[in-house]
Design an enzyme around this catalytic site. Structure first.
Site, PDB file in Angstrom:
ATOM      1  CE  LYS A  74      -9.104  -1.849   3.651  1.00 52.33           C
ATOM      2  NZ  LYS A  74      -9.098  -3.147   3.024  1.00 52.33           N
ATOM      3  CG  ASP A 102      -3.598   4.154   3.845  1.00 56.04           C
ATOM      4  OD1 ASP A 102      -4.640   3.925   4.495  1.00 56.04           O
ATOM      5  OD2 ASP A 102      -3.315   3.567   2.783  1.00 56.04           O
ATOM      6  CD1 TRP A 117      -2.203  -2.254   1.612  1.00 55.22           C
ATOM      7  CD2 TRP A 117      -2.956  -1.173  -0.194  1.00 55.22           C
ATOM      8  NE1 TRP A 117      -3.188  -3.030   1.036  1.00 55.22           N
ATOM      9  CE2 TRP A 117      -3.666  -2.387  -0.065  1.00 55.22           C
ATOM     10  CE3 TRP A 117      -3.251  -0.336  -1.264  1.00 55.22           C
ATOM     11  CZ2 TRP A 117      -4.655  -2.772  -0.975  1.00 55.22           C
ATOM     12  CZ3 TRP A 117      -4.244  -0.712  -2.172  1.00 55.22           C
ATOM     13  CH2 TRP A 117      -4.919  -1.918  -2.018  1.00 55.22           C
TER      14      TRP A 117
HETATM   15  N1  PMP Z   1      -4.551   1.456   1.821  1.00 57.68           N
HETATM   16  C1  PMP Z   1      -4.699   0.368   2.580  1.00 57.68           C
HETATM   17  C2  PMP Z   1      -3.846   0.226   3.799  1.00 57.68           C
HETATM   18  C3  PMP Z   1      -5.633  -0.611   2.237  1.00 57.68           C
HETATM   19  O1  PMP Z   1      -5.769  -1.704   2.988  1.00 57.68           O
HETATM   20  C4  PMP Z   1      -6.428  -0.439   1.082  1.00 57.68           C
HETATM   21  C5  PMP Z   1      -7.477  -1.440   0.668  1.00 57.68           C
HETATM   22  N2  PMP Z   1      -7.210  -2.742   0.903  1.00 57.68           N
HETATM   23  C6  PMP Z   1      -6.227   0.697   0.322  1.00 57.68           C
HETATM   24  C7  PMP Z   1      -5.288   1.624   0.714  1.00 57.68           C
HETATM   25  C8  PMP Z   1      -7.047   0.942  -0.914  1.00 57.68           C
HETATM   26  O2  PMP Z   1      -8.338   1.285  -0.534  1.00 57.68           O
HETATM   27  P1  PMP Z   1      -9.508   1.487  -1.578  1.00 57.68           P
HETATM   28  O3  PMP Z   1      -9.683   0.229  -2.317  1.00 57.68           O
HETATM   29  O4  PMP Z   1     -10.662   1.842  -0.701  1.00 57.68           O
HETATM   30  O5  PMP Z   1      -9.140   2.627  -2.462  1.00 57.68           O
END
Ligand code: PMP
Length: 359
Positions: free
Chosen positions: A195, A171, A101
């Site tokens: 989540k 994040d 991420w």
């Molecule tokens: N950052 C983290 C830490 C995540 O776990 C996720 C989704 N698994 C995301 C970003 C991306 O999120 P989204 O699909 O809602 O854009």
């Protein structure tokens, strides 16, 4: 029949929240309408949004000089929205690379500014958080970006970085509300709701007031924090139903005793699973113990040829979504706030039985 759902997201929600939403589906509080059918500007929905914000502020002890924004676009959207809102007049942003991420975040940010990778855990397969003493920070950077819980790698910060006058941006998609956090140490906290907070479609941004004047002129209004703050997140139609469900989750959390209380449960749940993994010669987790995530627990079988059999047996025992992310393989158990201790216990019991039979 409900299963134990170990999905990384969209993820398990508290059963009482779903029951309440079901009971209120056709007629919310005598309004004769479903929340889905309400105008976002009507008094009914305004009261829902205000209550959700107030409860979130109470749960996280968010100081008054921070805005809470209920936006859309997900955390991946924020990967672009963060630099757009913060780099005006500052050329460089620092990123700490702790996994999949973080990598996505910094790659996107490169479209808007110069990215300095201040530290990276790629040298050891993203199994740890580089200690802050090793970070090469840029004086005068626009901000320092961290992902405090790597959902795929299962790596979580156990400390709050100190970035001095440079705003710290985090994040927290996959662990916000799972542990006590000192919001005042951050300039911006963001995350997708799907989540630990509610359904997909809602993106939470918590931003310090003094950072609202740093947006690039090209920033779209819907993603312009200052414009959205001035409009109480209603510059465009917000994700109304997702906000409503998140509000019910916040109420549920308060009834559990708040974030400190749920953190104690999360410590106990993750300890049960990690203790079993560490004592097993058949299953393993490769993350440095001090940096292990309490929310996302990746693990591998000694013989990957048995992965399919393990997953099939888990499903037969009422445990689903244990397959690891395709980027890393193996298994992953996501054990967010709404996963009861009984679910983790059932998983450990099944793993023990599987190891006895196939180990
Ligand atoms: N950052 C983290 C830490 C995540 O776990 C996720 C989704 N698994 C995301 C970003 C991306 O999120 P989204 O699909 O809602 O854009």
């Amino acid at each position: 029949m409900r299963v134990f759902n170990f999905s990384a997201g969209p993820a398990v929600l508290p059963e009482v929240v779903l029951q309440r939403a079901a009971a209120e589906m056709l007629d919310w509080h005598g309004s004769g309408m479903s929340v889905m059918e309400m105008s976002h500007r009507g008094k009914e929905f305004i009261s829902i949004a205000e209550r959700a914000e107030a409860d979130l502020r109470a749960l996280l002890a968010i100081p008054k000089h921070y805005k809470v924004l209920f936006l859309q676009g997900g955390a991946i959207g924020e990967n672009a929205i963060v630099p757009m809102n913060l780099v005006n007049g500052r050329a460089v942003a620092d990123y700490v690379d702790t996994g999949e991420w973080s990598k996505k975040s910094l790659k996107e940010a490169r479209k808007y500014c110069t990215v300095n990778v201040a530290a990276s855990a790629s040298d050891r397969g993203y199994t740890y958080v580089p200690p802050q003493s090793s970070w090469q920070l840029t004086p005068g950077a626009a901000y320092v970006h961290v992902c405090t819980n790597e959902t795929i790698g299962g790596v979580e910060y156990g400390f709050t970085p100190d970035t001095g006058d440079v705003p710290l941006v985090a994040d927290m998609s996959s662990h916000l509300l799972s542990r006590v956090v000192d919001v005042a140490k951050y300039g911006v906290i963001y995350g997708g709701a799907q989540k630990n907070m509610g359904p997909a479609g809602l993106t939470l941004v918590i931003v310090r007031d003094d950072l609202l004047d740093r947006a690039l002129p090209i920033t779209p209004s819907a993603f312009h924090w200052q414009e959205q703050a001035a409009a109480d997140s209603m510059l465009n139609t917000p994700a109304t139903y997702s906000i409503y469900i998140a509000g019910l989750v916040f109420e549920w959390l308060l009834a559990q005793g708040g974030v400190a209380a749920i953190e104690r449960v999360n410590v106990a749940k993750s300890k049960l699973l990690y203790d079993y993994l560490d004592g097993s010669s058949f299953f393993r987790n490769d993350v440095l113990p001090q940096d292990r995530s309490r929310m996302n627990v990746p693990f591998k079988l000694a013989d990957p040829a048995l992965d399919g059999e393990f997953l099939k047996g888990a499903e037969q025992h009422g445990m689903v979504q244990l397959k690891g992310h395709r980027a890393v393989g193996g298994m992953r158990a996501s054990i967010y706030n709404a996963m009861p201790m009984a679910g983790v216990q059932a998983l450990v019991d099944y793993m023990r039985e599987f190891e006895r039979r196939r180990g």
